[in-house]
Design an enzyme around this catalytic site. Structure first.
Site, mmCIF file in Angstrom:
data_model
loop_
_atom_site.group_PDB
_atom_site.id
_atom_site.type_symbol
_atom_site.label_atom_id
_atom_site.label_comp_id
_atom_site.label_asym_id
_atom_site.label_seq_id
_atom_site.Cartn_x
_atom_site.Cartn_y
_atom_site.Cartn_z
ATOM 1 N N GLU A 69 16.359 71.979 35.266
ATOM 2 C CA GLU A 69 15.724 72.257 36.896
ATOM 3 C C GLU A 69 16.139 71.276 37.900
ATOM 4 O O GLU A 69 16.087 71.693 39.096
ATOM 5 C CB GLU A 69 14.279 72.067 36.622
ATOM 6 C CG GLU A 69 13.375 72.208 37.727
ATOM 7 C CD GLU A 69 11.806 72.164 37.386
ATOM 8 O OE1 GLU A 69 11.202 72.409 38.385
ATOM 9 O OE2 GLU A 69 11.322 71.641 36.488
ATOM 10 N N ASP A 86 13.929 71.986 31.108
ATOM 11 C CA ASP A 86 12.961 71.268 32.078
ATOM 12 C C ASP A 86 12.319 69.965 31.407
ATOM 13 O O ASP A 86 11.765 69.854 30.783
ATOM 14 C CB ASP A 86 11.778 72.406 32.194
ATOM 15 C CG ASP A 86 10.824 71.918 33.083
ATOM 16 O OD1 ASP A 86 11.034 71.144 33.928
ATOM 17 O OD2 ASP A 86 9.980 72.977 33.555
ATOM 18 N N ILE A 88 10.236 67.922 32.761
ATOM 19 C CA ILE A 88 8.803 67.882 32.568
ATOM 20 C C ILE A 88 8.236 69.164 33.156
ATOM 21 O O ILE A 88 8.351 69.434 34.492
ATOM 22 C CB ILE A 88 8.242 66.689 33.458
ATOM 23 C CG1 ILE A 88 8.652 65.359 33.180
ATOM 24 C CG2 ILE A 88 6.588 66.656 33.513
ATOM 25 C CD1 ILE A 88 8.226 64.183 33.855
ATOM 26 N N ASP A 89 7.667 70.053 32.291
ATOM 27 C CA ASP A 89 7.289 71.395 32.725
ATOM 28 C C ASP A 89 5.542 70.885 33.010
ATOM 29 O O ASP A 89 4.954 70.860 32.011
ATOM 30 C CB ASP A 89 7.262 72.398 31.708
ATOM 31 C CG ASP A 89 6.954 73.812 32.194
ATOM 32 O OD1 ASP A 89 7.231 74.090 33.321
ATOM 33 O OD2 ASP A 89 6.156 74.276 31.448
ATOM 34 N N THR A 91 4.547 69.198 36.485
ATOM 35 C CA THR A 91 5.012 67.911 36.989
ATOM 36 C C THR A 91 3.603 67.578 37.705
ATOM 37 O O THR A 91 3.211 66.496 37.852
ATOM 38 C CB THR A 91 6.019 68.046 38.025
ATOM 39 O OG1 THR A 91 7.426 68.303 37.280
ATOM 40 C CG2 THR A 91 6.198 66.589 38.876
ATOM 41 N N ASP A 246 11.703 77.064 32.675
ATOM 42 C CA ASP A 246 10.405 77.229 32.247
ATOM 43 C C ASP A 246 9.933 77.989 31.074
ATOM 44 O O ASP A 246 9.113 77.707 30.507
ATOM 45 C CB ASP A 246 9.416 77.715 33.681
ATOM 46 C CG ASP A 246 9.758 76.772 34.902
ATOM 47 O OD1 ASP A 246 9.340 75.810 34.771
ATOM 48 O OD2 ASP A 246 10.129 77.475 36.016
#
Length: 307
Positions: A69, A86, A88-89, A91, A246
């Protein structure tokens, strides 16, 4: 030539997710920047985690591609063997100290997700799947009683097959369903209007041509929303505006748990992972429910970087 060793890739991604999870839980997101607008956030931890993950993957698998990402120039997949990440999906949840976040790691080949690892380091819930080998949740086992004063508490973990209820209960129509949706970061224009009007149609009473769903949840992590569908505690998840990083890992988990992923617009039975609009249904939901949901969509989701 032998194909990718999916089990070895799975095991490597699990270890990497746990390493990244330790970084996330020990971090304090003090530097918060915006990308598209004030609802589209990135922290120094997002970038640091992706750096660690990308360097580890490129060292172990130098011939495979990487789509992350925070470093991607575009959200499009190729046919090459590719890790999709990703860091940190969720954030926005992370910034607000709301523990519904995950690291999402997937491996795809010929644009098909084959391995998925989704890990919430705050709850220590690890969702994993390999194409053709089922989906699993590994999580701390809930103790049967509170520890006595001074008693040492040791965490034990339990690995369970998904969905958690087997056989899954039938889902006859949307009026029996708990739905997940997200606002996304487009807050005006066609896609915003399509979402808001569809949310209204899903909740509205049936005599007013609504679906009268039991309720709607908006929790802030696409990967975890998909894992909730795989477990069976969310029935349907409708999304527009996400990217491959995601959804790729959760995609494998859902399908291996007996669920299905179709497109977020009517008639899209064979969506692409990088198609940016998705309808995700748990095991026990049939094509009739897909058609019913599509019939409640008020407009059409349209995004850049898609065919």
């Amino acid at each position: 030539m032998a194909g990718p060793d999916l089990q070895a890739i799975h095991d490597f991604l699990v270890g990497l997710a746990q390493q990244a999870g330790r970084m996330i839980v020990s971090a304090n997101p003090s530097t918060v920047d915006t990308k598209k607008n004030s609802s589209d956030l990135v922290t120094e931890t997002d970038k640091a985690v992706e750096d660690v993950v990308s360097s580890s993957l490129k060292s172990a698998y130098p011939d495979y591609s990487f789509l992350g990402e925070e470093t991607a120039q575009s959200g499009r997949l190729t046919d090459d063997p590719t890790f999709i990440v990703d860091p940190i999906d969720g954030t926005t949840n992370f910034v607000h100290a709301h523990p519904y976040i995950s690291i999402s790691l997937a491996f795809a080949h010929k644009q098909k997700p084959l391995v998925g690892v989704v890990y919430n380091p705050f709850t220590q819930h690890l969702h994993t799947a390999i194409k053709g080998q089922g989906a699993y949740l590994t999580a701390p086992k809930i103790p049967s009683s509170f520890p006595t004063e001074g008693e040492k508490v040791e965490s034990t973990y339990e690995k369970r097959s998904l969905p958690l209820r087997s056989p899954p209960p039938p889902l006859p129509d949307l009026s029996s369903a708990l739905i997940a949706v997200e606002y996304g970061n487009e807050r005006n224009g066609n896609n915003w209007d399509t979402k808001i009007n569809t949310f209204s149609a899903l909740g509205r009473d049936k005599p007013l041509d609504g679906a009268m769903v039991q309720s709607v949840r908006s929790l802030g992590s696409a990967a975890l929303n998909m894992c909730s569908v795989a477990r069976g505690d969310i029935d349907v998840y409708w999304e527009g505006g996400c990217w491959a990083w995601d959804v790729a890992a959760g995609w494998v988990v859902v399908e291996e748990a007996g669920g299905m992923v179709v497109g977020g617009n009517k008639g899209e039975w064979a969506p692409k992972v990088d198609g940016r609009r998705y309808l995700v249904l748990r095991a026990g939901a049939g094509k009739g429910l897909v058609e019913e949901f599509w019939g409640k969509i008020q407009g059409k989701l349209e995004y850049e970087d898609t065919d």
